[in-house]
Design a protein around this motif. Sequence first.
Motif, short mmCIF file in Angstrom:
data_model
loop_
_atom_site.label_atom_id
_atom_site.label_comp_id
_atom_site.label_asym_id
_atom_site.label_seq_id
_atom_site.Cartn_x
_atom_site.Cartn_y
_atom_site.Cartn_z
N LEU A 91 -0.95 -0.42 -6.53
CA LEU A 91 -0.30 0.34 -5.82
C LEU A 91 1.19 0.72 -6.37
O LEU A 91 1.70 1.71 -6.37
CB LEU A 91 0.17 -0.13 -4.31
N GLY A 92 1.44 -0.35 -7.05
CA GLY A 92 2.94 0.09 -7.79
C GLY A 92 3.66 -1.37 -8.30
O GLY A 92 3.06 -2.54 -8.10
N MET A 101 -1.14 -2.78 4.67
CA MET A 101 -2.26 -1.86 4.25
C MET A 101 -2.69 -2.24 2.77
O MET A 101 -1.63 -2.63 2.13
CB MET A 101 -1.90 -0.28 4.51
N ASN A 102 -3.78 -2.28 2.61
CA ASN A 102 -4.05 -2.44 1.09
C ASN A 102 -4.94 -1.36 0.43
O ASN A 102 -4.91 -0.21 1.10
CB ASN A 102 -5.28 -3.71 0.95
N HIS A 103 -5.32 -1.49 -0.88
CA HIS A 103 -5.97 -0.33 -1.55
C HIS A 103 -7.21 0.28 -1.00
O HIS A 103 -7.49 1.51 -0.91
CB HIS A 103 -6.01 -0.69 -3.00
N GLU A 104 -8.12 -0.72 -0.58
CA GLU A 104 -9.20 -0.44 0.19
C GLU A 104 -9.15 0.63 1.30
O GLU A 104 -9.43 1.63 1.65
CB GLU A 104 -10.24 -1.42 0.62
N GLN A 105 -8.11 0.39 2.32
CA GLN A 105 -7.68 1.10 3.45
C GLN A 105 -7.19 2.49 3.00
O GLN A 105 -7.50 3.42 3.68
CB GLN A 105 -6.71 0.30 4.27
N ASN A 106 -6.22 2.40 1.95
CA ASN A 106 -5.66 3.71 1.52
C ASN A 106 -6.99 4.59 1.21
O ASN A 106 -6.98 5.78 1.59
CB ASN A 106 -4.82 3.42 0.37
N ARG A 122 0.83 6.28 1.26
CA ARG A 122 -0.16 5.55 0.44
C ARG A 122 -1.54 6.66 0.12
O ARG A 122 -1.88 6.86 -0.86
CB ARG A 122 -0.72 4.51 0.90
N VAL A 123 -1.84 7.04 1.42
CA VAL A 123 -3.10 7.99 1.41
C VAL A 123 -2.60 9.29 0.58
O VAL A 123 -3.64 9.65 0.01
CB VAL A 123 -3.27 8.27 2.73
N MET A 124 -1.55 9.93 0.75
CA MET A 124 -1.29 11.01 0.05
C MET A 124 -1.34 10.88 -1.69
O MET A 124 -2.17 11.71 -2.33
CB MET A 124 0.07 11.60 0.01
N LYS A 125 -0.95 9.59 -1.94
CA LYS A 125 -1.28 9.34 -3.37
C LYS A 125 -2.60 9.26 -3.69
O LYS A 125 -3.07 9.68 -4.84
CB LYS A 125 -0.49 7.95 -3.59
N GLU A 126 -3.41 8.66 -2.81
CA GLU A 126 -4.94 8.59 -3.18
C GLU A 126 -5.57 9.96 -3.17
O GLU A 126 -6.49 10.20 -3.90
CB GLU A 126 -5.49 7.82 -2.16
N LEU A 127 -4.84 10.73 -2.36
CA LEU A 127 -5.62 12.12 -2.39
C LEU A 127 -5.34 12.93 -3.67
O LEU A 127 -6.06 13.98 -3.69
CB LEU A 127 -4.90 13.06 -1.23
N GLY A 128 -4.36 12.57 -4.64
CA GLY A 128 -3.95 13.28 -5.59
C GLY A 128 -2.76 13.92 -5.60
O GLY A 128 -2.21 14.73 -6.72
N ILE A 129 -2.00 13.73 -4.53
CA ILE A 129 -0.68 14.20 -4.42
C ILE A 129 0.38 13.60 -5.77
O ILE A 129 0.36 12.42 -5.70
CB ILE A 129 0.13 13.88 -3.17
N GLU A 130 1.00 14.58 -6.32
CA GLU A 130 1.90 14.00 -7.16
C GLU A 130 3.66 14.37 -6.91
O GLU A 130 4.32 13.43 -7.59
CB GLU A 130 1.87 14.94 -8.77
N THR A 131 3.73 15.18 -6.04
CA THR A 131 5.05 15.61 -5.56
C THR A 131 5.13 15.53 -4.25
O THR A 131 4.21 16.05 -3.41
CB THR A 131 5.66 17.05 -6.21
N LEU A 132 6.23 14.75 -3.53
CA LEU A 132 6.45 14.74 -2.23
C LEU A 132 7.65 15.45 -1.68
O LEU A 132 8.74 15.08 -2.28
CB LEU A 132 6.34 13.22 -1.80
#
Length: 277
Positions: A148-149, A1-6, A97-107
Amino acid sequence: MNHEQNMRAANFISEKCFETPKIGLILGSGLGVLADDIQNAVKISYSDIPGFPESTVEGHAGQLVLGKLNGVMVAAMQGRFHFYEGYTMDKVTFPVRVMKELGIETLIVTNAAGGINESFEPGDLMLISDHINNTGTNPLIGLNDDNLGVRFPDLSEAYSKRLRLLAKNTAGRIGLSVKEGVYVANTGPSYETPAEIRMLRVMGGDAVGMSTVPEVIVAKHANLEVLGISCISNMAAGILDQPLSHDEVIETTEKVKNSFLQYVKELVVEIHSTTKQ
């Protein structure tokens, strides 16, 4: 998966969500019932989200639920993906990865696990202090996307000390006894042999399962703060003279669901209050 797919998947979800969640939840076998308590819920089937695989395991509903849990906006995975289902590690960890793009900070990542530590009992909740990746692979193998990191992420504090302290204090406040220990990840889907459990105990493992570690590695790569909770659903092979089954896992998580629900609801409020801007 890449940044665009995320981003494609995150944008699809964002269009259906009324508020940006900062806390993400991954709910393991039998623990997805927590998502049923989310208010004003937006439920999105995994099959509708671009790039998402589908969960094939009993006890995993297979949908993303967004809404308010105890007044706090969350995004909850009601069911996860496993390497043993035949998915690549990219697919297994794609939701993180998708959660990160959504704005999630804590998992907050949860699972059902077999107890290796003989002081544990089925139904115990264990805060994950550390993990052992015994899967023989790593979700970060391959070319690194610097968007991504970093290439070599630090895992010396894979599970946040701050959140573990907060979780211990929260448990004490509501009168809940929790354990703490090291989670070992194997690929599954077969349960371990008694000899393997003895080996894992010598290695320093307290509980064993077939998930979580790939997701946490990717979460740390994405610079998320992580809290891990295992529900000890059974004692691992060889400790008790009885066979192991997934039915037992579901049965045990059903018995502890009320204390688990109360605990996580309290935790999201505490996490929200200590991390909000």
